[in-house]
Write a protein that holds these residues in place. Structure first.
Motif: not given
Length: 281
Positions: A100-118, A120-121, A163-167
């Motif tokens: 369930d945790s893996h599914t939840f994380v994958q759903q987040i990444l699919k929607k918000y990981d626009t940089s496709k980095s695996g 969230l920046k 460091e975080w702000e620049l991704g």
């Protein structure tokens, strides 16, 4: 239930006679203590079956001990099976939680990981938190984002400027689930703390420095001045994101620490006054 054959004087071995048999056992050579221990350990029904097949109480006891040993072995076997089942159920539950945790994380990444980095920046995480707090009209502050990062990472995060702000850094894996849980927990207290916090954080930086924190504590203390040591104690325990500053999520901890200090001081005052009342001149 019938009387034992060959012993017409024996009483019918029914459940109703177990108590009388227990009383009669005191006249036998077996000690009363041993009999009572046995009568407690064996169920009444099992004991009645043993008695119905024996000529006397004395002759039934060895059979009863054998039966008790067999029951004990059977119970141990059942307990072992149940223990293995509990272990298997726990493993299955952990596996499901992990899935369930893996599914939840994958759903987040699919929607918000626009940089496709695996992961969230900074800006992606900020967008994710903003959508979780859909009822809020104000923008997610730097203090809130960094507080979430701090709570989601196992080690004490040191925020190098930019460091975080620049991704250059990102949250990934299980940290994303932790971030969501901590953020939702914070939102439960959001309305209560926002009014007071925003009134004192007039620069909209998302932080309270020491002087602004002191003003808040004075307000909570009904306008009475407070000790500088108390301000320092609240600041040191509540400033999670930035040393010497309290973010809005930190503010919940700051209030809790302050009321703890205040309650301790009031309790001490009551004890002191109570002792002084008992002093005789």
């Amino acid at each position: 239930h019938t009387q034992t054959q060959g012993n017409t004087g024996a009483k019918p071995c029914s459940l109703a006679n177990i108590n009388s048999l227990t009383r009669e056992s005191s006249s036998l050579s077996i000690s009363t203590c041993r009999w009572r221990s046995l009568s407690i350990a064996l169920s009444r029904r099992a004991l009645s079956i043993v008695l119905s097949r024996s000529r006397s109480l004395e002759r039934s006891l060895p059979v009863a001990f054998v039966l008790f040993a067999a029951l004990e072995r059977e119970m141990a076997a059942v307990a072992a099976v149940l223990a293995h089942k509990r272990i298997a159920d726990k493993r299955l539950e952990k596996r499901r939680e992990k899935e369930d945790s893996h599914t939840f994380v994958q759903q987040i990444l699919k929607k918000y990981d626009t940089s496709k980095s695996g992961g969230l920046k900074y800006e992606e995480l900020k967008l994710f938190l903003g959508e979780l707090h859909s009822g809020c009209t104000s923008e997610i502050t730097e203090g809130e984002v960094k507080w979430v990062i701090q709570m989601a990472t196992p080690q004490k995060e040191i925020f190098t400027p930019g460091e975080w702000e620049l991704g250059l850094r990102q949250l990934e894996g299980p940290s994303l689930e932790v971030a969501a849980k901590e953020w939702l927990q914070y939102l439960r207290n959001y309305d209560e703390i926002s009014e007071v916090f925003d009134r004192h954080s007039n620069d909209h930086s998302g932080f309270l420095d020491r002087s602004k924190l002191k003003a808040v504590l004075v307000e909570l203390n009904e306008g009475h001045e407070i000790l500088e040591d108390d301000v320092d104690k609240v600041m040191s325990q509540a400033s999670i994101v930035s040393h010497g500053q309290v973010s809005k999520p930190d503010f919940v901890k700051a209030i809790s620490v302050w009321y703890s200090i205040d309650d301790e001081r009031k309790a001490l005052a009551l004890l002191t006054n109570g002792d002084s009342c008992c002093v005789l001149s």
